[in-house]
Write a protein that holds these residues in place. Sequence first.
Motif, mmCIF file in Angstrom:
data_model
loop_
_atom_site.group_PDB
_atom_site.id
_atom_site.type_symbol
_atom_site.label_atom_id
_atom_site.label_comp_id
_atom_site.label_asym_id
_atom_site.label_seq_id
_atom_site.Cartn_x
_atom_site.Cartn_y
_atom_site.Cartn_z
ATOM 1 N N VAL A 154 21.920 40.609 53.579
ATOM 2 C CA VAL A 154 22.744 39.442 53.923
ATOM 3 C C VAL A 154 24.131 39.874 54.394
ATOM 4 C CG1 VAL A 154 23.857 37.373 52.965
ATOM 5 C CG2 VAL A 154 21.459 37.854 52.450
ATOM 6 N N MET A 155 24.688 40.876 53.705
ATOM 7 C CA MET A 155 26.029 41.354 54.085
ATOM 8 C C MET A 155 26.024 41.972 55.484
ATOM 9 S SD MET A 155 28.293 40.727 51.711
ATOM 10 C CE MET A 155 29.609 41.906 51.990
ATOM 11 N N GLU A 156 24.918 42.624 55.801
ATOM 12 C CA GLU A 156 24.822 43.250 57.126
ATOM 13 C C GLU A 156 24.714 42.180 58.217
ATOM 14 O OE1 GLU A 156 21.834 46.480 58.998
ATOM 15 O OE2 GLU A 156 22.633 46.923 57.012
ATOM 16 N N ARG A 157 23.993 41.135 57.885
ATOM 17 C CA ARG A 157 23.798 40.058 58.862
ATOM 18 C C ARG A 157 25.045 39.176 58.965
ATOM 19 N NH1 ARG A 157 19.482 36.740 61.111
ATOM 20 N NH2 ARG A 157 20.698 35.474 62.528
ATOM 21 N N PHE A 158 25.691 38.928 57.827
ATOM 22 C CA PHE A 158 26.901 38.082 57.813
ATOM 23 C C PHE A 158 28.050 38.852 57.146
ATOM 24 C CE2 PHE A 158 23.142 35.318 57.200
ATOM 25 C CZ PHE A 158 23.197 34.582 58.376
ATOM 26 N N PRO A 159 28.678 39.770 57.898
ATOM 27 C CA PRO A 159 29.719 40.608 57.273
ATOM 28 C C PRO A 159 30.963 39.774 56.926
ATOM 29 C CG PRO A 159 29.093 41.431 59.474
ATOM 30 C CD PRO A 159 28.510 40.075 59.317
ATOM 31 N N GLY A 160 31.788 40.307 56.026
ATOM 32 C CA GLY A 160 33.061 39.668 55.702
ATOM 33 C C GLY A 160 32.936 38.641 54.602
ATOM 34 N N PRO A 161 33.928 37.734 54.525
ATOM 35 C CA PRO A 161 33.996 36.769 53.422
ATOM 36 C C PRO A 161 32.751 35.894 53.299
ATOM 37 C CG PRO A 161 35.996 36.691 54.770
ATOM 38 C CD PRO A 161 35.047 37.608 55.458
ATOM 39 N N ILE A 162 32.131 35.518 54.425
ATOM 40 C CA ILE A 162 30.933 34.664 54.361
ATOM 41 C C ILE A 162 29.819 35.401 53.619
ATOM 42 C CG2 ILE A 162 29.130 33.500 55.718
ATOM 43 C CD1 ILE A 162 31.258 33.086 57.904
ATOM 44 N N GLY A 163 29.645 36.674 53.978
ATOM 45 C CA GLY A 163 28.625 37.484 53.318
ATOM 46 C C GLY A 163 28.908 37.627 51.828
ATOM 47 N N GLU A 164 30.187 37.810 51.496
ATOM 48 C CA GLU A 164 30.551 37.993 50.086
ATOM 49 C C GLU A 164 30.262 36.739 49.257
ATOM 50 O OE1 GLU A 164 34.593 39.394 50.320
ATOM 51 O OE2 GLU A 164 33.882 41.159 51.433
ATOM 52 N N LYS A 165 30.557 35.591 49.847
ATOM 53 C CA LYS A 165 30.251 34.322 49.143
ATOM 54 C C LYS A 165 28.744 34.179 48.940
ATOM 55 C CE LYS A 165 34.177 31.689 50.927
ATOM 56 N NZ LYS A 165 34.555 30.674 51.921
ATOM 57 N N ASN A 166 27.992 34.513 49.987
ATOM 58 C CA ASN A 166 26.534 34.454 49.881
ATOM 59 C C ASN A 166 26.027 35.418 48.814
ATOM 60 O OD1 ASN A 166 24.889 32.779 52.076
ATOM 61 N ND2 ASN A 166 26.832 33.391 52.980
ATOM 62 N N ALA A 167 26.650 36.591 48.754
ATOM 63 C CA ALA A 167 26.221 37.603 47.781
ATOM 64 C C ALA A 167 26.357 37.068 46.358
ATOM 65 C CB ALA A 167 27.046 38.875 47.961
#
Lengths: 181, 395
Positions: A154-167
Amino acid sequence: MKEIRIHGRGGQGSVTAAELLAVAAFEDGKYSQAFPAFGVERRGAPVTAFVRLSDKPIRLRSQIYEPDYVIVQDATLVDVVDVEKGAKCDGIILINTEKNPSSFKFDTKASIKTLDATKLAMDFIGKPIVNTTLIGAFAGVSGLIRPESIINAVMERFPGPIGEKNAKAIQAAYDLMETQR
Amino acid sequence: MRNRMIVVEGSYAVAHAVKVCRPNVISAYPITPQTHIVENLSQFVADGEIDCESMNVESEFSAISALIGASAAGARTYSSTTSQGLALMHEALFNASGMRLPIIMTVVNRALSAPINIWNDQQDSIAQRDTGWIQLYAEDVQESADMIPQLYKIAEDSEVLLPAMACMDGFILSHVYEPVILLEQSLTDEFLPSYSPEFVLDPKNPMSFGAFADPSTYTEFRYKQEKAMGEALERIEEVANEFMEKYGRYYGGLIDGYALDDAEIVIMAMGSVIGTVKDTIDMLRSEGETVGLLKVRSFRPFPAEAIRKALRNAKVVITLDKNISIGKNEGALCTEVKACLYNAGVRTPVIGFMLGHGGRDIPVSTIMKIVNKAKLVEKGIFIESEFADLREDLV
């Protein structure tokens, strides 16, 4: 081989969820294949996506008729789509809902698991986009994929703050569902 | 090998393979039916990842016409199309082959209208059978990508100089995410020499391409095209082996076999259904059935000799066709296989099944059913050719 069917509505990211599961499973050492049930895409209309996971390279190209796992992104789909169709007796149907599993009247012998992924997504991501939360829950309930692999994908697909929230949403869903394995 | 793989969409893997072949001109018409192949390529060009002219034109007819001009001027060219888009190119496909221009085009196989249908079958490329283009059919995403440098090498050979279609099943391969090795630039630069044709359109040295040929010479142009296809027959095998040496991957040259040596029932097929057939064969073999697969990778040129040799021990041959020649009640592969056996005196029954039309799914159970039907031949019940999975409730 394990086969997964994902039900959602156009715009809910079912195909993305399938793709992310395939990426995560591959990073986890499995072979994987993800594809949509090819339809004419319309926002809000029921859509289906498929994932296969295996220890060996996957050659089979047909759709999935007897899934080991069914993921339902939107509980309202239960009224319009036969989500339990073909589900294996020892399979799991994972539904995004605030309701209890017992409130679903299915004929299937597969076990029903529920979680309020929408609430988790709102809490952590701030949007009712539940696809990443649900694949975190799937990893928890199935034990097939490590949560770190899902988060990496997920982080690779959506890097940055968006990915972190998803994580964060993924980890929370994983922790919640791991206890129900 | 696994540690070099990543999970990407089929269309991306193909676009990447095109990129490392360093094309000079790409032209396509970006409307439905299209795929992510040219979308990804446009992105590569916009990001400066390849030094290439990307022409967004007003129709598929213009796309192929632009490439005919560019190829005649000595450019390495690429396009991708599907279904109605390929049908619209039909007239100009003959120009490309008649002018001996090694244009490479991925055909993402999809059904033709009417009725409107966007899903997979192979009617679109099969309908272009006689346009003088080489046609290879890919089994999986890796092969769809690996076919691109192979085809440039075959098509640009000075003894061949023919355009070629890399056919991959629409959706089933173009939209699937699976692990692949993206073609390495350095290996591809070693494998594929730059294109430097002997004859090019050049204002400094004017010459005509595809000019007038009256009855006294036209036949010889056709003869030369056929001869070039004969050369391609050799080159397809050689290049598949060269590719194996360089990249370590092999899918067959003209054909490939699976569990074939002792097979009494041989299933012949093209494209992505092959994976499902292989799984079915493993199941049938575990029950003691001697079933095997003969994959047809090259449909044009048609490898008659290789097929005859591969079928010499077969008792029954099954052909699977995702197309139909309406009025013949057969798919193209069925017809071609029968024809290549007849004059060799081979009378092995060839039973044709048409399936997967307009995206109808092909599960293992369908292949099982087909094998069981074909076995009826042993009891004297002969099926010439039929639709598999026909819905009797609708007809």
